[in-house]
Motif scaffolding. Structure first.
Motif, PDB file in Angstrom:
ATOM      1  N   PHE A   1       1.037  -1.304   0.049  1.00  0.00           N
ATOM      2  CA  PHE A   1      -0.053   0.203  -0.154  1.00  0.00           C
ATOM      3  C   PHE A   1       1.066   1.248   0.408  1.00  0.00           C
ATOM      4  O   PHE A   1       2.107   1.429   0.260  1.00  0.00           O
ATOM      5  N   ILE A   2       0.214   2.202  -0.507  1.00  0.00           N
ATOM      6  CA  ILE A   2       1.163   3.469  -1.316  1.00  0.00           C
ATOM      7  C   ILE A   2      -0.260   4.998  -0.599  1.00  0.00           C
ATOM      8  O   ILE A   2      -0.691   4.517  -1.989  1.00  0.00           O
ATOM      9  N   ASP A   3       0.332   5.903   0.248  1.00  0.00           N
ATOM     10  CA  ASP A   3      -0.382   6.900  -0.236  1.00  0.00           C
ATOM     11  C   ASP A   3       0.863   8.143   0.057  1.00  0.00           C
ATOM     12  O   ASP A   3       1.530   7.998   0.516  1.00  0.00           O
TER      13      ASP A   3
ATOM     14  N   ASP B   1      -5.643   8.050   7.064  1.00  0.00           N
ATOM     15  CA  ASP B   1      -5.912   8.062   6.629  1.00  0.00           C
ATOM     16  C   ASP B   1      -4.504   5.920   6.316  1.00  0.00           C
ATOM     17  O   ASP B   1      -5.142   5.085   6.690  1.00  0.00           O
ATOM     18  N   ALA B   2      -3.347   6.741   6.628  1.00  0.00           N
ATOM     19  CA  ALA B   2      -3.020   5.595   6.407  1.00  0.00           C
ATOM     20  C   ALA B   2      -2.564   4.513   7.331  1.00  0.00           C
ATOM     21  O   ALA B   2      -2.204   3.475   7.048  1.00  0.00           O
ATOM     22  N   TYR B   3      -3.105   6.330   8.651  1.00  0.00           N
ATOM     23  CA  TYR B   3      -2.837   4.368   9.555  1.00  0.00           C
ATOM     24  C   TYR B   3      -3.581   3.210   9.975  1.00  0.00           C
ATOM     25  O   TYR B   3      -3.084   2.839  10.312  1.00  0.00           O
ATOM     26  N   TYR B   4      -4.973   4.105   9.385  1.00  0.00           N
ATOM     27  CA  TYR B   4      -6.103   3.064   9.653  1.00  0.00           C
ATOM     28  C   TYR B   4      -5.787   2.031   8.050  1.00  0.00           C
ATOM     29  O   TYR B   4      -5.357   0.546   8.531  1.00  0.00           O
TER      30      TYR B   4
ATOM     31  N   SER C   1      -4.072  -2.725   7.173  1.00  0.00           N
ATOM     32  CA  SER C   1      -4.914  -4.096   6.160  1.00  0.00           C
ATOM     33  C   SER C   1      -3.673  -4.364   5.532  1.00  0.00           C
ATOM     34  O   SER C   1      -3.851  -5.212   4.201  1.00  0.00           O
ATOM     35  N   PHE C   2      -2.491  -4.259   4.974  1.00  0.00           N
ATOM     36  CA  PHE C   2      -1.280  -4.469   4.396  1.00  0.00           C
ATOM     37  C   PHE C   2      -0.504  -4.919   5.468  1.00  0.00           C
ATOM     38  O   PHE C   2      -0.294  -4.176   6.293  1.00  0.00           O
ATOM     39  N   GLU C   3       0.693  -5.313   4.193  1.00  0.00           N
ATOM     40  CA  GLU C   3       1.395  -5.710   5.020  1.00  0.00           C
ATOM     41  C   GLU C   3       3.429  -4.643   4.851  1.00  0.00           C
ATOM     42  O   GLU C   3       4.246  -4.566   5.599  1.00  0.00           O
ATOM     43  N   GLU C   4       3.108  -4.127   3.545  1.00  0.00           N
ATOM     44  CA  GLU C   4       4.496  -3.009   3.148  1.00  0.00           C
ATOM     45  C   GLU C   4       3.398  -1.754   2.768  1.00  0.00           C
ATOM     46  O   GLU C   4       2.543  -1.384   2.030  1.00  0.00           O
ATOM     47  N   ILE C   5       3.874  -0.254   4.183  1.00  0.00           N
ATOM     48  CA  ILE C   5       3.324   0.663   4.134  1.00  0.00           C
ATOM     49  C   ILE C   5       4.160   1.548   3.103  1.00  0.00           C
ATOM     50  O   ILE C   5       5.024   1.700   4.199  1.00  0.00           O
TER      51      ILE C   5
ATOM     52  N   GLU D   1       9.102   0.558  -8.686  1.00  0.00           N
ATOM     53  CA  GLU D   1       8.082  -0.391  -7.839  1.00  0.00           C
ATOM     54  C   GLU D   1       6.486  -0.235  -8.623  1.00  0.00           C
ATOM     55  O   GLU D   1       5.805   0.389  -8.862  1.00  0.00           O
ATOM     56  N   THR D   2       5.822  -1.326  -7.666  1.00  0.00           N
ATOM     57  CA  THR D   2       4.133  -1.591  -7.873  1.00  0.00           C
ATOM     58  C   THR D   2       4.031  -1.854  -6.981  1.00  0.00           C
ATOM     59  O   THR D   2       4.163  -2.578  -5.451  1.00  0.00           O
ATOM     60  N   TYR D   3       1.760  -1.908  -6.486  1.00  0.00           N
ATOM     61  CA  TYR D   3       1.806  -1.601  -5.613  1.00  0.00           C
ATOM     62  C   TYR D   3       0.065  -1.937  -5.517  1.00  0.00           C
ATOM     63  O   TYR D   3      -0.495  -2.063  -6.723  1.00  0.00           O
ATOM     64  N   ASP D   4      -0.376  -2.615  -4.939  1.00  0.00           N
ATOM     65  CA  ASP D   4      -1.267  -3.465  -5.772  1.00  0.00           C
ATOM     66  C   ASP D   4      -2.769  -2.665  -4.753  1.00  0.00           C
ATOM     67  O   ASP D   4      -4.201  -2.514  -5.191  1.00  0.00           O
ATOM     68  N   VAL D   5      -2.784  -1.487  -4.064  1.00  0.00           N
ATOM     69  CA  VAL D   5      -3.203  -0.111  -3.328  1.00  0.00           C
ATOM     70  C   VAL D   5      -2.743   1.136  -3.549  1.00  0.00           C
ATOM     71  O   VAL D   5      -1.212   1.562  -2.935  1.00  0.00           O
ATOM     72  N   ILE D   6      -3.005   2.583  -4.247  1.00  0.00           N
ATOM     73  CA  ILE D   6      -2.958   3.953  -3.669  1.00  0.00           C
ATOM     74  C   ILE D   6      -4.180   4.555  -3.864  1.00  0.00           C
ATOM     75  O   ILE D   6      -4.548   4.703  -4.344  1.00  0.00           O
ATOM     76  N   TYR D   7      -3.188   5.507  -2.920  1.00  0.00           N
ATOM     77  CA  TYR D   7      -4.210   6.045  -2.124  1.00  0.00           C
ATOM     78  C   TYR D   7      -3.792   7.554  -2.119  1.00  0.00           C
ATOM     79  O   TYR D   7      -2.422   8.103  -1.599  1.00  0.00           O
ATOM     80  N   LEU D   8      -5.490   8.536  -2.425  1.00  0.00           N
ATOM     81  CA  LEU D   8      -4.267   9.894  -2.618  1.00  0.00           C
ATOM     82  C   LEU D   8      -5.309  10.941  -1.859  1.00  0.00           C
ATOM     83  O   LEU D   8      -6.626  10.312  -1.824  1.00  0.00           O
ATOM     84  N   ASP D   9      -4.728  11.335  -0.843  1.00  0.00           N
ATOM     85  CA  ASP D   9      -5.935  12.626  -0.698  1.00  0.00           C
ATOM     86  C   ASP D   9      -5.153  13.956  -0.938  1.00  0.00           C
ATOM     87  O   ASP D   9      -4.821  14.809  -0.316  1.00  0.00           O
TER      88      ASP D   9
END
Length: 382
Positions: A91-93, A101-104, A108-112, A152-160
């Motif tokens: 996961f990457i924020d 958001d990133a904390y919570y 649910s992810f192994e690598e942050i 790198e590639t990620y399962d989920v990218i998050y943006l605010d």
């Protein structure tokens, strides 16, 4: 980041002034030479915000950033909701901000990975995560530079994205945000299976559909009936179908989901008030699915412009309030009585109604001033 703020005597002073007049406090000299009065007031404001938005940070050793960073941060409740629907390995924020958001989501992810261009803010987040025992990779870099250099590639990218322009005015269109979502959406999906973007509650949903070709899901998140966020989900594997989810956290109301675009083909049935009146919550009203609601729950709508529904049956999974009510005449309203007053598609606002009928606000009873197809009506809770 001034870690002198964590000294016991300074923390005691901060806690003792949580209810102080901060304007007056700013005019005084700091009682501690190692920290300024501005830094102290910043921590007081941070704790005040945390009491309401993210109480998990009200523990010893936490440092708070400037108020603007706190304002855009998600609340603990909305962040927790998002953590329940996102999971994977990496996961990457990309715009971590204060990192709520990133904390919570990190649960649910192994690598942050947290990316933040504000070095001071990122240092505060890293410090707080260490205090909380949470691990991550912290990257102090401009988002555009990071995307250009990242391999790198990620399962989920998050943006605010930041929702203020250079003059600190609020902006809403995706191309006006920082970063420009329109410009980077293809890049996001080249390094991730899914991109999740938090947006303003005022954003227009049809506009989002028109500018995001990989959109497959929209969540409208309300907290105690106050719409806080619109969250969009992008994926290269989308089927072209867009599902919209309406949730009202901290309520006992059911969630509601529908296919985006179904409102155009849905037809509402109209009728006069029956035993129960149904009031959709604000996440549903934001979605604008007024005909879908009528069709889905087999409810009659009072009027084209009155988003109230009625039935003789009580439907417990309705996404909103359900009131047992009766139609009354204006002369039946007892002056000085106490009511929760609702005005929907009616010429007078609640304050004007209270003044006209000499009513007090509050209590457990309701008065609804509205219109049906036959004209103006007044409804009173039974």
């Amino acid at each position: 980041m001034n870690k002198q703020l964590l000294k016991k005597e300074i923390q005691q002073f901060i806690n003792a002034n949580l209810n102080a007049d901060l304007h007056s406090l700013l005019l005084k000299k700091s009682p501690f030479p190692e920290v300024s009065i501005q830094e102290i007031v910043q921590q007081i404001k941070g704790k005040q915000v945390a009491q309401k938005k993210f109480p998990f940070l009200l523990k010893e050793g936490i440092i708070f950033p400037p108020q603007l960073n706190l304002e855009q941060s998600s609340s603990e409740k909305t962040a927790l909701y998002k953590s329940r629907i996102l999971k994977g390995k990496k996961f990457i924020d990309l715009t971590s901000g204060f990192g709520i958001d990133a904390y919570y989501l990190s649960e649910s992810f192994e690598e942050i990975t947290l990316v933040e261009q504000n070095a001071e803010l990122l240092a505060i987040v890293e410090h707080n995560w260490n205090v909380l025992g949470r691990k991550a990779k912290f990257v102090n870099q401009n988002l555009e530079d990071f995307l250009n250099e990242n391999k790198e590639t990620y399962d989920v990218i998050y943006l605010d994205p930041a929702r203020r322009d250079h003059n600190k005015n609020k902006v809403f269109l995706l191309e006006d945000l920082s970063p420009d979502i329109i410009e980077i959406q293809e890049k996001l999906l080249s390094i991730s299976n899914e991109a999740v973007i938090k947006l303003s509650p005022l954003i227009d949903l049809k506009y989002l559909v028109s500018v995001l070709p990989n959109l497959f899901r929209i969540d409208i998140i309300a907290l105690k009936n106050d719409v806080k966020e619109v969250v969009v989900f992008l994926s290269n594997q989308n089927s072209g179908k867009i599902i919209c989810h309406c949730v009202n956290l901290e309520s006992h109301e059911a969630d509601f989901s529908f296919d985006f675009g179904s409102e155009e083909s849905a037809a509402a049935e109209f009728g006069e008030p029956e035993k129960y009146i149904y009031i959709p919550n604000n996440s549903v009203l934001k979605a604008g699915v007024f005909n879908v609601i009528s069709e889905k729950f087999k409810l009659k709508k009072l009027h084209t412009n009155t988003h109230l529904y009625t039935s003789n049956q009580k439907i417990t999974d309705f996404p909103g309030r359900i009131l047992e009510m009766e139609v009354i005449e204006a002369k039946q309203i007892v002056k000085k009585s106490q009511f929760n007053i609702i005005s929907k598609n009616y010429p007078l606002k609640p304050e004007e109604i209270k003044k006209k009928y000499s009513l007090k606000d509050g209590g457990e009873s309701y008065l609804i001033f509205t219109q049906s197809k036959k004209g103006k009506i007044i409804l009173k809770s039974v």
